[in-house]
Design a protein around this motif. Structure first.
Motif, PDB file in Angstrom:
ATOM      1  N   ASP A 147      -3.541   6.776  -3.405  1.00  0.00           N
ATOM      2  CA  ASP A 147      -4.385   7.270  -2.329  1.00  0.00           C
ATOM      3  C   ASP A 147      -4.847   6.315  -1.283  1.00  0.00           C
ATOM      4  O   ASP A 147      -5.541   6.682  -0.261  1.00  0.00           O
ATOM      5  CB  ASP A 147      -5.534   8.300  -2.617  1.00  0.00           C
ATOM      6  CG  ASP A 147      -6.442   7.440  -3.545  1.00  0.00           C
ATOM      7  OD1 ASP A 147      -6.508   6.278  -3.562  1.00  0.00           O
ATOM      8  OD2 ASP A 147      -7.590   8.319  -3.920  1.00  0.00           O
ATOM      9  N   GLY A 148      -4.692   5.129  -1.666  1.00  0.00           N
ATOM     10  CA  GLY A 148      -4.934   4.082  -0.606  1.00  0.00           C
ATOM     11  C   GLY A 148      -6.716   3.463  -0.730  1.00  0.00           C
ATOM     12  O   GLY A 148      -6.999   2.612  -0.140  1.00  0.00           O
ATOM     13  N   ARG A 149      -7.186   4.177  -1.679  1.00  0.00           N
ATOM     14  CA  ARG A 149      -8.844   4.004  -1.778  1.00  0.00           C
ATOM     15  C   ARG A 149      -9.227   3.063  -2.412  1.00  0.00           C
ATOM     16  O   ARG A 149     -10.276   1.966  -2.348  1.00  0.00           O
ATOM     17  CB  ARG A 149      -9.432   5.180  -2.369  1.00  0.00           C
ATOM     18  CG  ARG A 149     -10.909   5.346  -2.509  1.00  0.00           C
ATOM     19  CD  ARG A 149     -11.633   6.378  -2.838  1.00  0.00           C
ATOM     20  NE  ARG A 149     -12.934   6.328  -3.106  1.00  0.00           N
ATOM     21  CZ  ARG A 149     -13.827   7.195  -3.505  1.00  0.00           C
ATOM     22  NH1 ARG A 149     -13.271   8.303  -3.950  1.00  0.00           N
ATOM     23  NH2 ARG A 149     -15.168   6.871  -3.854  1.00  0.00           N
ATOM     24  N   ARG A 189      -4.183  -9.148   2.371  1.00  0.00           N
ATOM     25  CA  ARG A 189      -3.313  -8.403   2.948  1.00  0.00           C
ATOM     26  C   ARG A 189      -2.989  -8.784   4.553  1.00  0.00           C
ATOM     27  O   ARG A 189      -3.730  -9.291   5.035  1.00  0.00           O
ATOM     28  CB  ARG A 189      -4.009  -6.917   2.974  1.00  0.00           C
ATOM     29  CG  ARG A 189      -4.903  -6.691   3.816  1.00  0.00           C
ATOM     30  CD  ARG A 189      -5.230  -5.144   3.952  1.00  0.00           C
ATOM     31  NE  ARG A 189      -6.220  -4.984   5.136  1.00  0.00           N
ATOM     32  CZ  ARG A 189      -6.412  -3.523   5.403  1.00  0.00           C
ATOM     33  NH1 ARG A 189      -6.254  -2.493   4.696  1.00  0.00           N
ATOM     34  NH2 ARG A 189      -7.263  -3.520   6.485  1.00  0.00           N
ATOM     35  N   SER A 202       0.868  -1.301   0.001  1.00  0.00           N
ATOM     36  CA  SER A 202      -0.069  -0.168   0.033  1.00  0.00           C
ATOM     37  C   SER A 202       0.901   1.349  -0.080  1.00  0.00           C
ATOM     38  O   SER A 202       2.162   1.148   0.354  1.00  0.00           O
ATOM     39  CB  SER A 202      -0.763  -0.035   1.343  1.00  0.00           C
ATOM     40  OG  SER A 202      -0.110  -0.088   2.369  1.00  0.00           O
ATOM     41  N   ALA A 203       0.359   2.389  -0.323  1.00  0.00           N
ATOM     42  CA  ALA A 203       1.385   3.472  -0.831  1.00  0.00           C
ATOM     43  C   ALA A 203       1.727   4.108   0.700  1.00  0.00           C
ATOM     44  O   ALA A 203       2.711   4.802   0.710  1.00  0.00           O
ATOM     45  CB  ALA A 203       0.364   4.575  -1.355  1.00  0.00           C
ATOM     46  N   ASP A 204       0.975   3.823   1.820  1.00  0.00           N
ATOM     47  CA  ASP A 204       1.493   4.270   3.097  1.00  0.00           C
ATOM     48  C   ASP A 204       2.537   3.251   3.825  1.00  0.00           C
ATOM     49  O   ASP A 204       3.159   3.634   4.895  1.00  0.00           O
ATOM     50  CB  ASP A 204       0.478   4.745   3.929  1.00  0.00           C
ATOM     51  CG  ASP A 204      -0.443   3.536   4.457  1.00  0.00           C
ATOM     52  OD1 ASP A 204      -0.076   2.124   3.926  1.00  0.00           O
ATOM     53  OD2 ASP A 204      -1.417   3.496   4.862  1.00  0.00           O
ATOM     54  N   ARG A 251       2.148   0.479   5.218  1.00  0.00           N
ATOM     55  CA  ARG A 251       1.651  -0.348   6.334  1.00  0.00           C
ATOM     56  C   ARG A 251       1.058  -1.760   5.726  1.00  0.00           C
ATOM     57  O   ARG A 251       1.150  -2.802   6.584  1.00  0.00           O
ATOM     58  CB  ARG A 251       0.307   0.282   7.051  1.00  0.00           C
ATOM     59  CG  ARG A 251       0.529   1.657   7.298  1.00  0.00           C
ATOM     60  CD  ARG A 251      -0.596   2.215   8.053  1.00  0.00           C
ATOM     61  NE  ARG A 251      -1.445   1.228   8.896  1.00  0.00           N
ATOM     62  CZ  ARG A 251      -2.805   1.184   9.232  1.00  0.00           C
ATOM     63  NH1 ARG A 251      -3.640   2.177   8.499  1.00  0.00           N
ATOM     64  NH2 ARG A 251      -3.346   0.467  10.092  1.00  0.00           N
ATOM     65  N   TRP A 252       0.915  -2.116   4.600  1.00  0.00           N
ATOM     66  CA  TRP A 252       0.270  -3.187   4.140  1.00  0.00           C
ATOM     67  C   TRP A 252       0.870  -3.830   2.986  1.00  0.00           C
ATOM     68  O   TRP A 252       1.343  -2.951   2.263  1.00  0.00           O
ATOM     69  CB  TRP A 252      -1.303  -3.184   3.898  1.00  0.00           C
ATOM     70  CG  TRP A 252      -2.273  -2.531   4.941  1.00  0.00           C
ATOM     71  CD1 TRP A 252      -2.620  -1.309   5.120  1.00  0.00           C
ATOM     72  CD2 TRP A 252      -2.785  -3.408   6.035  1.00  0.00           C
ATOM     73  NE1 TRP A 252      -3.372  -1.278   6.309  1.00  0.00           N
ATOM     74  CE2 TRP A 252      -3.502  -2.542   6.965  1.00  0.00           C
ATOM     75  CE3 TRP A 252      -2.702  -4.807   6.611  1.00  0.00           C
ATOM     76  CZ2 TRP A 252      -4.077  -2.919   8.308  1.00  0.00           C
ATOM     77  CZ3 TRP A 252      -3.208  -5.077   7.584  1.00  0.00           C
ATOM     78  CH2 TRP A 252      -3.884  -4.245   8.373  1.00  0.00           C
ATOM     79  N   VAL A 306      -2.833  -1.449  -5.607  1.00  0.00           N
ATOM     80  CA  VAL A 306      -3.206  -0.428  -4.887  1.00  0.00           C
ATOM     81  C   VAL A 306      -3.141   0.924  -5.537  1.00  0.00           C
ATOM     82  O   VAL A 306      -1.948   1.482  -5.675  1.00  0.00           O
ATOM     83  CB  VAL A 306      -2.797  -0.768  -3.608  1.00  0.00           C
ATOM     84  CG1 VAL A 306      -3.646   0.230  -2.545  1.00  0.00           C
ATOM     85  CG2 VAL A 306      -2.926  -2.089  -3.033  1.00  0.00           C
TER      86      VAL A 306
END
Length: 420
Positions: free
Chosen positions: A331-333, A305, A285-287, A289-290, A328
């Motif tokens: 923006d994670g959306r 995930r 994921s872009a952040d 975290r996943w 993904v």
């Protein structure tokens, strides 16, 4: 599932080749901005024509509807005839010029106008070498796109994809519209799974030149590469972390295919997944975290995930019995993936907050989705007319662009990061 995985690895063995494209846009969006991109002063003598590239970029984005200039002329120094533009129902206009300088470079200048308000939204000038004229046009498009939508433009980004010419495989790097393709690597053995580093300077990929899948990292500017993963068994599906420090890979060194984490400089691999099933196709994921990935732990391929540091996995896809190739959005959306529906492989997009899933295509052999770095488009490979084709689609599926090879087929696309 093992047969499916083998087919993923070998799917490019029957591909043709192309390094040139034509752009075909189909569909109509509901909120497109009508815009005039007038022929730039001095553009008639240019090849390629800057204004034509800008118009094609904006149209391909799905956010704009090109309006014929109807004889509107001028450059960045001229205030346009807003009355004439309004009569053509244009809400915006771009005027500019291209001038050859004494040192052989080209000076590209432009201004974008808000026709409704009758005011300038600014512009800039670029002095570029002849070989950079196309990039300059894409940067103009980026500026216009951001001024009129508020989102970052993605036209000066690059894409990567794979072709096969005879018995030779090629890894190509091209402009976001598919033009200007340059070969980063040629090999008599398959090349698959190219993945851009977050800063756009490197590509990780899988090569079969050792008669088995091995992961390399390739420096785009120098052409130098280094071996990243060559453990016992299969080494595949590299995916960069958002900070560029690590990569997730799929290794079978301890038995079945499982997910591992590796330092971007190489070294030992740390196991992330601990299942007795096949876990593969990781993507962050872009952040950061996943890690999303594909597993058959539930009996058929589905997307799951897990925390990027490892831990318990949770299932993400529930519609359909066969879902692969997760991507993904920045923006994670959104989650883009390929779902098998009545034997056809179709591109789908899921809203991760609600779980709602929509099919974007009416084709039957879609593969390898990859989001544009602003999250507004999805690139994917598919088959049209018996040939593989590279496509982009808006997230509602209403506007699609075909970047069609003139003489062959392409696969394994990946969209690079925003221009730095």
């Amino acid at each position: 599932m093992k047969k499916i995985l083998l087919s993923w690895l070998m799917s490019c063995a029957c591909l043709g080749a192309s390094a040139q494209f034509r752009v075909e846009v189909s569909g109509v969006g509901l909120t497109q901005v009508p815009i005039v991109v007038a022929p730039f002063k001095g553009d008639d003598a240019m090849q390629p024509k800057v204004s034509a590239i800008v118009g094609a970029d904006l149209e391909r984005s799905g956010q704009f509807a090109l309006v014929d200039s109807g004889g509107v002329r001028g450059d960045e120094t001229v205030r346009p005839d807003f009355g004439a533009l309004r009569q053509r129902s244009a809400d915006a206009a771009v005027l500019g010029s291209v001038t050859r300088l004494a040192d052989g470079r080209f000076d590209v200048r432009f201004v974008v106008w808000d026709v409704v308000k009758g005011q300038s939204l600014g512009g800039f000038s670029l002095a570029v070498a002849p070989t950079e004229l196309r990039l300059a046009a894409h940067r103009v498009s980026d500026y216009v796109y951001e001024k009129l939508t508020g989102d970052k433009g993605i036209f000066s980004t690059r894409i990567a994809y794979v072709t096969k010419v005879g018995q030779m495989f090629n890894l190509w790097v091209a402009d976001s519209d598919g033009e200007g393709a340059l070969s980063a690597l040629a090999s008599p053995e398959p090349i698959i799974s190219p993945a851009w580093s977050p800063n756009g300077s490197q590509l990780a990929y899988v090569s079969f030149e050792s008669r088995k899948p091995v992961v390399y990292v390739h420096d785009i500017a120098t052409g130098k590469r280094r071996l990243l993963a060559n453990f016992k068994g299969s080494n595949s599906a590299p995916a960069w972390s958002p900070d560029g420090r690590t990569l997730a890979v799929t290794l079978s060194r301890d038995g079945g295919s499982q997910l591992y984490l590796m330092d971007a400089n190489g070294g030992e691999a740390r196991r992330l997944s601990q299942s007795n099933s096949i876990d593969t196709e990781p993507t962050f994921s872009a952040d950061g975290r996943w890690i999303f990935f594909v597993s058959d732990r539930g009996g058929s391929p589905q997307i799951y995930r897990m925390p990027a540091a490892g831990g318990n996995a949770e299932r993400v896809t529930f519609s359909g019995s066969y879902n692969i190739s997760p991507s993904v959005s920045p923006d994670g959306r959104w989650l883009a993936f390929i779902s098998r529906v009545s034997g056809a492989f179709k591109l789908h997009v899921m809203d991760l907050s609600s779980g709602a899933v929509n099919a974007l295509t009416d084709t039957s052999a879609d593969e390898s989705p990859s989001f544009a770095p602003n999250g507004r488009l999805v690139m994917y490979a598919t088959q049209q007319g018996g040939k593989e084709a590279l496509m982009t689609s808006t997230l509602d599926g209403k506007i699609k662009t075909r970047l069609a090879g003139q003489s062959g087929d392409i696969r394994e696309p990946d969209w690079g990061p925003l221009h730095k």
